[in-house]
Write an enzyme that holds these catalytic residues in place. Sequence first.
Site, PDB file in Angstrom:
ATOM      1  N   GLU A   1      36.428  28.489 -39.960  1.00  0.00           N
ATOM      2  CA  GLU A   1      36.788  27.889 -41.244  1.00  0.00           C
ATOM      3  C   GLU A   1      36.967  26.383 -41.132  1.00  0.00           C
ATOM      4  O   GLU A   1      36.553  25.627 -42.023  1.00  0.00           O
ATOM      5  CB  GLU A   1      38.055  28.554 -41.804  1.00  0.00           C
ATOM      6  CG  GLU A   1      37.959  30.046 -42.018  1.00  0.00           C
ATOM      7  CD  GLU A   1      36.767  30.490 -42.859  1.00  0.00           C
ATOM      8  OE1 GLU A   1      36.214  29.653 -43.605  1.00  0.00           O
ATOM      9  OE2 GLU A   1      36.387  31.667 -42.769  1.00  0.00           O
TER      10      GLU A   1
ATOM     11  N   ASP B   1      30.071  29.410 -37.067  1.00  0.00           N
ATOM     12  CA  ASP B   1      30.282  30.352 -35.960  1.00  0.00           C
ATOM     13  C   ASP B   1      30.190  29.645 -34.611  1.00  0.00           C
ATOM     14  O   ASP B   1      31.030  29.845 -33.725  1.00  0.00           O
ATOM     15  CB  ASP B   1      29.242  31.474 -36.019  1.00  0.00           C
ATOM     16  CG  ASP B   1      29.564  32.528 -37.058  1.00  0.00           C
ATOM     17  OD1 ASP B   1      30.720  32.595 -37.508  1.00  0.00           O
ATOM     18  OD2 ASP B   1      28.653  33.299 -37.415  1.00  0.00           O
TER      19      ASP B   1
END
Length: 683
Positions: A519, A583
């Site tokens: 995030e 990621d």
Amino acid sequence: MRVFRLALVSLALTFCIAQLFAQSAPSHPVAELDHFDLSSVDKGLDPCVDFYQYACKKWTDANPIPPDQPAWGHGSKLSLWNQTVLREVLEKASSEAANRSAVDQKIGDYYGSCMDETAVETKGLKPLQPELDRIAHAKDKAALIEAIARVHLIGPNPLFNFYSSPDLHSANDVIAYIDQGGLSLPDRDYYLKDDPKMAEARKGLIQYATQMFTLRGRSAQQAADSAQTVLRIETALAKASMDRTARRDPKNRDHKMTREEAFGLAPNLYLNRYFAAVGSPGFSSLNVTNPDFFKQVNGVLESESLDALRTYVSWHLLDGAAPWLSQPFVDANFKMQQALTGQSEIKPRWKRCVSSTDNALGEALGQRYVEQTFGADGKQRMLKMVDALEKSLDQDIRNLPWMTEETKKQAKDKLDAIRNKIGYPDVWRDYSSLKIVQGDLLGNFLRGNEFEARRQIAKIGKPLDRNEWGMTPPTVNAYYSPPRNEIVFPAGILQPPFFDKQADDAVNFGGIGMVIGHELTHGFDDQGRKFDPQGNLRDWWTAQDGAEFEKRAGCIADEYSNFVAVDDLKLNGKLTLGENTADNGGARIALMALEQMIAANPAGSAAQTLDGCTPQQRFFLGAGRAWCEKRRPEFQRMLVSVDPHSPGKYRINGVMRNMPEFQKAFNCKAGQPMVPENACHVW
């Protein structure tokens, strides 16, 4: 108006908009959650050949996809457990009529009405008839636009979307947006591509719409003609729509103009009458995310007859309400869903009713969830991990060899400005004006939609509420919001497999740590980087640094475009670029945070080799096992078209093969599949 834009980029788990787990044992038995266990690793496989299989094969072999699910993973089990907890809460609230709080009355009566199948079957289509009549009685196209405004309030979005969202260039101000919309199938490609699977989906839509119009009472020929009308109009809307890859770029959605300019794009849309009918506050300007769409919609409204347009709008109302009508409508709706996802059985009614209650009354139901599952200690542990990850990202930015000092300073300012929300809102949403009536499932569903639609519309012209949450507390997910420059972690995700109290820090930094890093990295991915610390769309990069970033991001886009999703269908590396960047960056900064912890406390448990597994190996296994999953081929194919996230296999293998730290941890050699010749590295 079911879709509301909080401008967020979520972790979007395959089981997303799902719930999780409680510590008190539910009376309805479900499978237990899987805690981290090294014995579940398939040590007969080589992690340097396929790490995902090494970490997940034993689990996926032992956990077939349940018939009512399109996919199944660790997180799905988390979701199922949580749904059982919420079921306990709701059954209690619906059965105890005396001395209930206002919160329990709302959630209990909503759930109880949803579970009252006898009442639903007795009523059939009658609860929806007044809304269908409103559409049928529209005397001209201008009156039909007012009927569409009503439909937008109570659920579906025929023709286009209307919503509120922060101004792209003044994030503290909420403005009106109009956007493309009006499709029944998951994406424009389903209407425009000629491959057999897409053609089959269009055929399925025709069959579904024909059945629904038949159930409504039309003759076989009328129903078939009506279904063709729906497909014809939606195909025209699909041709006018911007594709998902292009929509990812906020610059392609940045078209602020005056009301009069917007009216001029599509005079046949009678937007002035629409805004009045939908109850919008007054405003002088709005953002039109895709002006070309509205120019072409204007032509559709010109060329299609009033009767055809009424048929199309009534279809969307029928489709949106179908899951909450009598069984023939439910069955027809599920058959269409089944064709898209591969599910062999519909979910039990209680699961559907739990989800519907959460959708309508999420922060009321969330209060009861938080009381049972989330304590202050969980919030403090999360805040500590977030702080560690932010320090790692700060260090990563400072040490980037390809970024100039000028841009590094700007990046640091943005990182320092990121706000963190953990667990649940400080102030709960007030649902007192939402009327919930026992025994009135469809009425409750439509009133719930209208409550939320009007709440969103009322924001237009007001300052941005930065305390608002875009997900309910039980949700197993997390997100980054570019205009708010914040990361948000509902209580729902703070359980195994992402955060496991029984596991050591190395495992948890691989699980929830990678999610936190994911995030945070969204603020600096290929689209998040275009927003400044205040959430405004502004280029704060030097031209040189921007070019260096794009070169590195292009490496990731090309890499993932070569991964096969299902059969001969490959991933769309440009569609998934932001999530793949997050990621990759998230795993790197999570590992950095772990190693900084180990350096600060070399005698701690995180630094130890446990059962022959080093801290670094446990980190990678913690990350890998969080994404173990199986997907039905139909569902996988659909997600390739619509989901900006890669399948679990590539969320792991795609990341690990780009990390020299992984190769070192497992002694991988050059030439092995997990050791590519040219690894990608952005953050």
